[in-house]
Write a protein that holds these residues in place. Structure first.
Motif, PDB file in Angstrom:
ATOM      1  N   PRO A 110     -97.542  99.313  50.402  1.00 43.37           N
ATOM      2  CA  PRO A 110     -96.564  99.073  49.327  1.00 43.37           C
ATOM      3  C   PRO A 110     -95.122  99.377  49.744  1.00 43.37           C
ATOM      4  O   PRO A 110     -94.211  98.600  49.425  1.00 43.37           O
ATOM      5  CB  PRO A 110     -97.025 100.029  48.217  1.00 43.37           C
ATOM      6  CG  PRO A 110     -98.482 100.228  48.465  1.00 43.37           C
ATOM      7  CD  PRO A 110     -98.618 100.222  49.958  1.00 43.37           C
ATOM      8  N   VAL A 111     -94.905 100.496  50.454  1.00 39.77           N
ATOM      9  CA  VAL A 111     -93.540 100.830  50.863  1.00 39.77           C
ATOM     10  C   VAL A 111     -92.995  99.784  51.835  1.00 39.77           C
ATOM     11  O   VAL A 111     -91.817  99.401  51.764  1.00 39.77           O
ATOM     12  CB  VAL A 111     -93.485 102.239  51.480  1.00 39.77           C
ATOM     13  CG1 VAL A 111     -92.102 102.524  52.061  1.00 39.77           C
ATOM     14  CG2 VAL A 111     -93.838 103.290  50.438  1.00 39.77           C
ATOM     15  N   ALA A 112     -93.831  99.313  52.749  1.00 41.94           N
ATOM     16  CA  ALA A 112     -93.403  98.252  53.673  1.00 41.94           C
ATOM     17  C   ALA A 112     -92.962  97.021  52.896  1.00 41.94           C
ATOM     18  O   ALA A 112     -91.957  96.374  53.235  1.00 41.94           O
ATOM     19  CB  ALA A 112     -94.529  97.907  54.637  1.00 41.94           C
ATOM     20  N   HIS A 113     -93.689  96.693  51.840  1.00 43.95           N
ATOM     21  CA  HIS A 113     -93.312  95.526  51.040  1.00 43.95           C
ATOM     22  C   HIS A 113     -92.023  95.777  50.274  1.00 43.95           C
ATOM     23  O   HIS A 113     -91.175  94.876  50.174  1.00 43.95           O
ATOM     24  CB  HIS A 113     -94.436  95.176  50.065  1.00 43.95           C
ATOM     25  CG  HIS A 113     -94.173  93.918  49.289  1.00 43.95           C
ATOM     26  ND1 HIS A 113     -94.295  92.663  49.851  1.00 43.95           N
ATOM     27  CD2 HIS A 113     -93.754  93.719  48.013  1.00 43.95           C
ATOM     28  CE1 HIS A 113     -93.991  91.739  48.948  1.00 43.95           C
ATOM     29  NE2 HIS A 113     -93.651  92.357  47.828  1.00 43.95           N
ATOM     30  N   TRP A 114     -91.847  96.978  49.740  1.00 44.76           N
ATOM     31  CA  TRP A 114     -90.642  97.269  48.963  1.00 44.76           C
ATOM     32  C   TRP A 114     -89.383  97.135  49.800  1.00 44.76           C
ATOM     33  O   TRP A 114     -88.341  96.710  49.307  1.00 44.76           O
ATOM     34  CB  TRP A 114     -90.708  98.694  48.399  1.00 44.76           C
ATOM     35  CG  TRP A 114     -91.805  98.905  47.418  1.00 44.76           C
ATOM     36  CD1 TRP A 114     -92.549  97.947  46.771  1.00 44.76           C
ATOM     37  CD2 TRP A 114     -92.314 100.163  46.971  1.00 44.76           C
ATOM     38  NE1 TRP A 114     -93.481  98.536  45.953  1.00 44.76           N
ATOM     39  CE2 TRP A 114     -93.359  99.890  46.054  1.00 44.76           C
ATOM     40  CE3 TRP A 114     -91.987 101.485  47.262  1.00 44.76           C
ATOM     41  CZ2 TRP A 114     -94.074 100.910  45.421  1.00 44.76           C
ATOM     42  CZ3 TRP A 114     -92.694 102.503  46.632  1.00 44.76           C
ATOM     43  CH2 TRP A 114     -93.727 102.212  45.725  1.00 44.76           C
ATOM     44  N   ILE A 115     -89.459  97.506  51.072  1.00 42.35           N
ATOM     45  CA  ILE A 115     -88.260  97.494  51.922  1.00 42.35           C
ATOM     46  C   ILE A 115     -88.146  96.214  52.725  1.00 42.35           C
ATOM     47  O   ILE A 115     -87.076  95.606  52.812  1.00 42.35           O
ATOM     48  CB  ILE A 115     -88.264  98.724  52.850  1.00 42.35           C
ATOM     49  CG1 ILE A 115     -88.148 100.007  52.019  1.00 42.35           C
ATOM     50  CG2 ILE A 115     -87.108  98.654  53.858  1.00 42.35           C
ATOM     51  CD1 ILE A 115     -88.206 101.289  52.811  1.00 42.35           C
ATOM     52  N   TRP A 116     -89.247  95.767  53.331  1.00 39.97           N
ATOM     53  CA  TRP A 116     -89.208  94.593  54.187  1.00 39.97           C
ATOM     54  C   TRP A 116     -89.666  93.322  53.484  1.00 39.97           C
ATOM     55  O   TRP A 116     -89.462  92.221  53.990  1.00 39.97           O
ATOM     56  CB  TRP A 116     -90.078  94.817  55.430  1.00 39.97           C
ATOM     57  CG  TRP A 116     -89.510  95.815  56.382  1.00 39.97           C
ATOM     58  CD1 TRP A 116     -88.195  96.141  56.539  1.00 39.97           C
ATOM     59  CD2 TRP A 116     -90.232  96.630  57.309  1.00 39.97           C
ATOM     60  NE1 TRP A 116     -88.053  97.105  57.514  1.00 39.97           N
ATOM     61  CE2 TRP A 116     -89.280  97.419  58.006  1.00 39.97           C
ATOM     62  CE3 TRP A 116     -91.580  96.761  57.645  1.00 39.97           C
ATOM     63  CZ2 TRP A 116     -89.643  98.320  59.006  1.00 39.97           C
ATOM     64  CZ3 TRP A 116     -91.948  97.658  58.619  1.00 39.97           C
ATOM     65  CH2 TRP A 116     -90.988  98.432  59.299  1.00 39.97           C
ATOM     66  N   GLY A 117     -90.305  93.464  52.337  1.00 42.29           N
ATOM     67  CA  GLY A 117     -90.777  92.292  51.620  1.00 42.29           C
ATOM     68  C   GLY A 117     -91.731  91.467  52.459  1.00 42.29           C
ATOM     69  O   GLY A 117     -92.594  91.999  53.143  1.00 42.29           O
ATOM     70  N   GLY A 118     -91.555  90.167  52.451  1.00 40.24           N
ATOM     71  CA  GLY A 118     -92.416  89.294  53.223  1.00 40.24           C
ATOM     72  C   GLY A 118     -91.957  89.102  54.648  1.00 40.24           C
ATOM     73  O   GLY A 118     -92.449  88.217  55.337  1.00 40.24           O
ATOM     74  N   GLY A 119     -91.001  89.922  55.111  1.00 39.74           N
ATOM     75  CA  GLY A 119     -90.507  89.745  56.476  1.00 39.74           C
ATOM     76  C   GLY A 119     -89.857  88.390  56.630  1.00 39.74           C
ATOM     77  O   GLY A 119     -88.934  88.039  55.905  1.00 39.74           O
ATOM     78  N   LEU A 120     -90.357  87.608  57.574  1.00 36.60           N
ATOM     79  CA  LEU A 120     -89.861  86.249  57.768  1.00 36.60           C
ATOM     80  C   LEU A 120     -90.507  85.263  56.800  1.00 36.60           C
ATOM     81  O   LEU A 120     -90.190  84.077  56.803  1.00 36.60           O
ATOM     82  CB  LEU A 120     -90.145  85.793  59.206  1.00 36.60           C
ATOM     83  CG  LEU A 120     -89.377  86.533  60.302  1.00 36.60           C
ATOM     84  CD1 LEU A 120     -89.867  86.088  61.669  1.00 36.60           C
ATOM     85  CD2 LEU A 120     -87.893  86.300  60.180  1.00 36.60           C
ATOM     86  N   LEU A 121     -91.436  85.779  55.978  1.00 39.10           N
ATOM     87  CA  LEU A 121     -92.259  84.879  55.189  1.00 39.10           C
ATOM     88  C   LEU A 121     -91.738  84.652  53.780  1.00 39.10           C
ATOM     89  O   LEU A 121     -92.061  83.672  53.137  1.00 39.10           O
ATOM     90  CB  LEU A 121     -93.692  85.420  55.127  1.00 39.10           C
ATOM     91  CG  LEU A 121     -94.298  85.808  56.479  1.00 39.10           C
ATOM     92  CD1 LEU A 121     -95.665  86.420  56.268  1.00 39.10           C
ATOM     93  CD2 LEU A 121     -94.388  84.606  57.383  1.00 39.10           C
ATOM     94  N   SER A 122     -90.961  85.586  53.232  1.00 38.31           N
ATOM     95  CA  SER A 122     -90.463  85.454  51.869  1.00 38.31           C
ATOM     96  C   SER A 122     -89.256  86.356  51.683  1.00 38.31           C
ATOM     97  O   SER A 122     -88.795  86.991  52.616  1.00 38.31           O
ATOM     98  CB  SER A 122     -91.566  85.831  50.869  1.00 38.31           C
ATOM     99  OG  SER A 122     -91.840  87.216  50.934  1.00 38.31           O
ATOM    100  N   ASP A 123     -88.771  86.432  50.454  1.00 39.18           N
ATOM    101  CA  ASP A 123     -87.639  87.300  50.159  1.00 39.18           C
ATOM    102  C   ASP A 123     -88.045  88.765  50.278  1.00 39.18           C
ATOM    103  O   ASP A 123     -89.224  89.110  50.344  1.00 39.18           O
ATOM    104  CB  ASP A 123     -87.120  87.019  48.749  1.00 39.18           C
ATOM    105  CG  ASP A 123     -86.530  85.617  48.643  1.00 39.18           C
ATOM    106  OD1 ASP A 123     -86.056  85.117  49.670  1.00 39.18           O
ATOM    107  OD2 ASP A 123     -86.560  85.055  47.532  1.00 39.18           O
ATOM    108  N   GLY A 124     -87.050  89.647  50.260  1.00 41.44           N
ATOM    109  CA  GLY A 124     -87.310  91.062  50.439  1.00 41.44           C
ATOM    110  C   GLY A 124     -87.950  91.703  49.224  1.00 41.44           C
ATOM    111  O   GLY A 124     -88.046  91.116  48.140  1.00 41.44           O
TER     112      GLY A 124
END
Length: 373
Positions: free
Chosen positions: A169-183
């Motif tokens: 969850p924390v990775a998603h909150w900060i990095w979001g989808g990476g190159l795949l979607s918005d943050g």
């Protein structure tokens, strides 16, 4: 026949070089960049090398001789367990595109991801593997807080739950989808973490100190502290961490370009300064430096530069190396002697405090007027 085979082998090498040097077309007209792909694949191997055997040897040398096999097994088992969980659900939670708070389950088991599916200009499978190595090393860092006093089965349950409820969850909150979607929502409000100062080091550090408090100290702590049984093992593991960190920070550029080059440069400078700062402090306070102290300072410098590595220049590297060495050294003394928390291998003091310090310094030294990017 020999000459024919030799020519053929050189032809293969030349073809590989040409592929890496120029983009090729993938499905539906998207461009796959061979150079970027090759660099991220290399970085993936380097980051896995940080855990196996780097971190395992680093921690293994710091514990009592009777516990070294336990530490090695913990690190190896975490790598295996998190790898499977990353495929099953964690990658989707961290880098799915459901919303800014939760990635969802749309990419569980890499559903819908094929060999020619791209994330930016690299294969999504390569992005998946690169991020997996980050998910592996983060719970492995926490092992240093409760080493020598947690059952193997409990460690496995802790790792599985922690990776699911905290890391992804924390990775998603900060990095979001990476190159795949918005943050994610923290990234959207301006939080900047280039390679894991918050996602990796701060989460591991805070969880480590909480675990240490909940479990309690080792027998005899703080009156009796057993010295490391093999500083040589610790130095070898630390050297592997230093080398692997080039992939950790440089690979986080997700491209083979100038940003990656600068990230590697500032990483090396900060590590060297962190080691020297720790050495000088020990020399002044105790009359001589120690090998374990120097490599601990190196790790402090690396943890501090991690969130800043893609945003700062050489001046920022100097600030992170000096700041990380000073602040993390102070934290090790505070935690052990004042708070009496048995964070056995100083996970919070080095990784947690270092990651937080580097994140704060990023806000200052990312400014272009002081050489930031």
């Amino acid at each position: 026949m020999r000459r024919i085979r030799k020519i053929g082998s050189w032809s293969v090498v030349a073809g590989a070089v040409l592929l890496a040097a120029s983009p090729v077309f993938a499905q539906e007209g998207d461009l796959l960049n061979g150079a970027n792909t090759a660099w991220i694949m290399t970085s993936t191997a380097l980051v896995l090398f940080m855990t196996l055997p780097g971190l395992a040897l680093f921690y293994g040398g710091l514990v009592q001789a009777k516990n070294i096999l336990s530490v090695l097994m913990h690190c190896f088992a975490i790598a295996c367990l998190v790898s499977v969980l990353w495929l099953v659900v964690l990658y989707s939670v961290a880098f799915g595109d459901a919303n800014a708070v939760f990635g969802g389950f749309g990419k569980a088991f890499l559903w819908g991801v094929g060999a020619d599916t791209l994330a930016g200009d690299i294969p999504e499978t390569v992005f998946f593997m690169f991020q997996m190595t980050f998910a592996i090393i983060t719970p492995a860092l926490i092992v240093g807080a409760f080493v020598e006093r947690m059952k193997f089965s409990a460690m496995l349950w802790f790792t599985a739950l922690w990776a699911t409820l905290v890391y992804a969850p924390v990775a998603h909150w900060i990095w979001g989808g990476g190159l795949l979607s918005d943050g994610g929502w923290l990234g959207d409000v301006g939080v900047r973490d280039f390679a894991g100062g918050l996602v990796v080091h701060l989460t591991a550090g805070v969880s480590a100190v909480v675990a240490a408090v909940m479990i309690g100290g080792r027998e005899g702590f703080p009156r009796e502290i057993t010295p490391p049984h093999s500083p040589g093992f610790t130095m070898i593991g630390a050297a592997m961490l230093w080398v692997g960190w080039f992939g950790f920070n440089g690979g986080s550029a997700l491209a083979s370009d100038g940003a990656a080059g600068m990230a590697i440069t500032v990483t090396h400078v900060s590590a060297a300064l962190g080691a020297l700062v720790w050495m000088v402090i020990e020399w002044v306070q105790h009359g001589r430096p120690s090998l374990v102290g120097m490599v601990t300072g190196m790790v402090a410098g690396l943890a501090t530069i991690t969130p800043a590595s893609g945003f700062v220049g050489p001046l920022g590297a100097v600030a992170c190396g000096l700041g990380g060495g000073l602040v993390c050294y102070w934290a090790t003394q505070t935690l052990k002697h004042r708070l009496q928390i048995d964070d056995s291998l100083d996970v919070f003091a080095v990784h947690g405090i270092g990651g937080a310090t580097g994140t704060l310094l990023t806000a200052v030294f990312a400014w272009s007027a002081v050489g930031g990017l």
